[in-house]
Design an enzyme around this catalytic site. Structure first.
Site, PDB file in Angstrom:
ATOM      1  N   LYS A 205       0.807  -1.177   0.032  1.00 51.33           N
ATOM      2  CA  LYS A 205       0.225   0.099  -0.061  1.00 51.33           C
ATOM      3  C   LYS A 205       0.926   1.311   0.038  1.00 51.33           C
ATOM      4  CE  LYS A 205      -3.880   2.232   2.356  1.00 51.33           C
ATOM      5  NZ  LYS A 205      -4.798   2.160   3.403  1.00 51.33           N
ATOM      6  N   GLU A 211      10.585  -4.658   4.701  1.00 52.90           N
ATOM      7  CA  GLU A 211      10.558  -6.086   4.323  1.00 52.90           C
ATOM      8  C   GLU A 211      10.158  -6.156   2.787  1.00 52.90           C
ATOM      9  OE1 GLU A 211       8.955  -4.869   6.846  1.00 52.90           O
ATOM     10  OE2 GLU A 211       8.873  -6.476   8.510  1.00 52.90           O
ATOM     11  N   GLY A 267      -4.980  -2.110   4.723  1.00 59.87           N
ATOM     12  CA  GLY A 267      -4.285  -3.169   4.207  1.00 59.87           C
ATOM     13  C   GLY A 267      -4.900  -4.471   4.244  1.00 59.87           C
ATOM     14  N   ARG A 268      -5.240  -4.733   5.628  1.00 57.81           N
ATOM     15  CA  ARG A 268      -5.801  -5.979   5.773  1.00 57.81           C
ATOM     16  C   ARG A 268      -7.366  -6.342   5.313  1.00 57.81           C
ATOM     17  NH1 ARG A 268      -4.959  -2.880  10.071  1.00 57.81           N
ATOM     18  NH2 ARG A 268      -6.715  -2.145  11.479  1.00 57.81           N
ATOM     19  N   GLU A 353      -5.033  -7.236  14.534  1.00 61.56           N
ATOM     20  CA  GLU A 353      -4.570  -5.780  13.991  1.00 61.56           C
ATOM     21  C   GLU A 353      -5.690  -4.627  13.975  1.00 61.56           C
ATOM     22  OE1 GLU A 353      -0.936  -5.072  11.465  1.00 61.56           O
ATOM     23  OE2 GLU A 353      -2.729  -4.592  10.188  1.00 61.56           O
ATOM     24  N   HIS A 384      -4.856 -33.598  16.354  1.00 59.89           N
ATOM     25  CA  HIS A 384      -3.787 -34.162  17.079  1.00 59.89           C
ATOM     26  C   HIS A 384      -2.497 -33.302  17.396  1.00 59.89           C
ATOM     27  CE1 HIS A 384      -5.511 -37.927  15.255  1.00 59.89           C
ATOM     28  NE2 HIS A 384      -5.913 -37.162  14.324  1.00 59.89           N
ATOM     29  N   LYS A 512       8.996  -0.994  14.534  1.00 60.87           N
ATOM     30  CA  LYS A 512       9.304  -0.504  13.495  1.00 60.87           C
ATOM     31  C   LYS A 512      10.653   0.604  13.693  1.00 60.87           C
ATOM     32  CE  LYS A 512       5.692  -1.322  10.191  1.00 60.87           C
ATOM     33  NZ  LYS A 512       4.577  -0.675   9.434  1.00 60.87           N
TER      34      LYS A 512
END
Ligand code: F6P
Length: 548
Positions: A205, A211, A267-268, A353, A384, A512
């Site tokens: 965005k 990253e 963003g999400r 978030e 399991h 950050k």
């Protein structure tokens, strides 16, 4: 007034004390219609809340609480494009991304629907060019590989959906997702690709995320090296996606290779926008439209179904009951479909978030729990691994069982076993097994009275553990769209009740910021900044690490 000081909240707290001891077994025994009365539909999707510890009075009070928190007015404000993301002064309009072209939604004097569809058409054109060979790499070869670089909301949605819709994938293009700045991520992706036939999508965005930009530069270097004499044409291997469409230009991606979305898409909540390009490349643009249509069906339902039948509202309220009145602070997401193996990771961002907030819209600390800790795995694998705790741990963990009734794979015995396990786990969590039942079973198996008495406490289950079951006819683009939109709106409903802004994420900033000086120190001599003793000590140790 803070929501926990209102009359409906107080009434719910009193009601919780009164009903706390009631067992779901007894509620089912007393009411033959419980399943019918607590199951709700949107189209062919069914939301079964009968195994939540809800009674008629609970639902009545929860709906009153929703009224008190003005949930429906906030919903209408969101859908109309008002700037409900107050701390960032933005509208919240992921629902506009799935409006049909025939609709219009004017926000600040501009109809956003034509903008959305213009970009969708550009995306469709790109998909056709990339798949059809109209776009080729610098050496003239067709693309065979896609490396999709992004993180958080620019990664999790497409990654989850591409995986979920594997049976709908068109052949000829493999898709690799790279998110982590750990070099292992991109190294593995490029090792599986060949530069001449690889398209790199950089999705961000902001187009500034550390990253993503680090991985994008590494991918560009890899392409240039791999293209040899054709390395000047590296930009023919890139597509950029951003809400700041001029920034990818600075990276060297030409404008015709840049797709845009808008600051009113969180963003999400962005998989429905150009961020969904890897999905469209995987399943084709027509099926991408089916995904949007499924989400739109849920949007319409959320916008217009009466409160007492409104799936996102009811699902949100059931969560509020669990978190704030029964004290259950976690949520297990348990899809019985291997395709949904990335769903829990996706919903972790969507939910945590959005609603992991400790102050309300007005900046006042909240005096109650907010967003749950979300985790999960597909069934039956999770059975399991961590289900032991779900069944017998002292802290109940509400669970969402997501069960597609049909399978894309013609292996019916597998699917029957899968579905039987989903239904059995929900039944077991609800009923439990009494000490007498456990003892009778052991006696019948021939255990001595002594053994039976010793083992009974270990082999009994309290039950009364709340779960929701969501049935979908099958996992296809349309129903995946419905499912994701259902969770988006559920999260929204809960944020409204808690009076928080579900659409900012200031909590991710501090780490950050602090990483910047530490990076500087790791890569140069001496410590330049003042840290606590632990951080300084660890920096020194990290500096001395083996770099071979
Ligand atoms: O760090 C959190 C975050 O801001 C998320 O909200 C977002 O989805 C992600 O980073 C990636 O941001 P961008 O799309 O700008 O690269």
């Amino acid at each position: 007034m803070p929501i926990d000081q209102t009359a409906p909240w107080r009434a719910l707290a009193a009601h919780a004390s009164a009903v706390r001891q009631r067992h779901l077994r007894d509620l089912f025994a007393a009411d033959a219609d419980r399943f019918t009365r607590f199951s709700f539909r949107c189209g062919d999707m069914l939301l079964d809340l009968s195994r939540q510890r809800l009674e008629d009075e609970t639902l009545r009070l929860l709906l009153e609480l929703a009224g008190e928190a003005d949930v429906l007015r906030w919903r209408d404000r969101m859908l109309a494009g008002e700037k409900i993301n107050l701390t960032e002064n933005r509208a919240v309009l992921h629902t506009a991304l799935r409006l049909p072209e025939s609709r219009s939604l004017v926000v600040e004097g501009e109809d956003v629907v034509p903008m959305v569809h213009r970009e969708l058409r550009r995306m469709g054109g790109m998909v056709a060019a990339i798949r059809g060979g109209g776009w080729t790499g610098a050496t003239g070869k067709h693309f065979r590989h896609v490396i999709a670089i992004g993180i958080g909301g620019s990664d999790l949605g497409p990654r989850m959906a591409v995986e979920a819709l594997t049976p709908f994938r068109e052949p000829g293009l493999d898709i690799h997702f790279v998110s982590n700045v750990d070099g292992a991520d991109i190294a593995r992706a490029v090792a599986a690709c060949d530069a001449a036939t690889t398209l790199v999508i950089v999705a961000s965005k902001t187009f500034t995320t550390q990253e993503t930009m680090t991985n994008a530069v590494t991918a560009r270097d890899w392409l240039k090296a791999g293209l040899g004499g054709a390395s000047d044409g590296w930009h023919r291997h890139f597509v950029g996606i951003s809400a700041n469409p001029q920034i990818p230009g600075g990276f060297g991606i030409p404008p015709e290779r840049v797709l845009q979305f808008w600051d009113w898409v969180g963003g999400r909540y962005s998989l429905w926008s150009a961020i969904g390009l890897p999905i469209a490349l995987g399943i084709g643009i027509d099926r991408f439209h089916q995904l949007l249509a499924g989400a739109h069906e849920m949007d319409e339902h959320f916008a217009s179904a009466p409160p007492a039948e409104n799936l996102p509202l009811l699902m949100g309220l059931a969560g509020i009951w669990n978190i704030n009145f029964l004290g259950h602070r976690t949520l297990a997401v348990l899809p019985y479909d291997q395709g949904l193996s990335k769903l829990a990771a996706y919903l972790q961002q969507a939910d945590m978030e959005s609603n992991g907030k400790g102050v309300d819209r007005w900046g006042r600390p909240v005096g109650y729990d907010t967003g749950p800790i979300v985790f999960g795995e597909p069934g039956t694998n999770g059975q399991h691994a961590f289900y032991q705790l779900l069944h017998q741990g002292p802290q109940p963990v509400p669970a969402d069982f997501i069960v597609p009734l049909g399978s894309q794979y013609r292996l019916d015995n597998h699917h029957d076993i899968l579905v039987s396990n989903a239904l059995a786990q929900a039944e077991a969590l609800m009923r439990g097994r009494t000490r007498d039942e456990a003892a009778a079973e052991m006696r019948a198996a021939g255990l001595s009275a002594e053994q039976t008495a010793a083992l009974a406490p270990h082999r009994m289950f309290t039950g009364n553990r709340p779960s929701t079951t969501l049935l979908l006819p099958r996992l296809d683009p349309h129903h995946l769209g419905m499912l994701i939109a259902l969770y988006e709106h559920k999260i929204f409903v809960q944020g409204c009740i808690w009076g928080i802004n579900s659409f900012d994420q200031w909590g991710v900033e501090l780490g950050k910021q602090l990483a910047k000086p530490i990076l500087e120190e790791l890569t140069s001599a001496g410590l330049r900044h003042h840290h606590d003793a632990a951080t300084s000590g660890l920096i020194e140790l990290a500096k001395g690490r083996d770099r071979s």
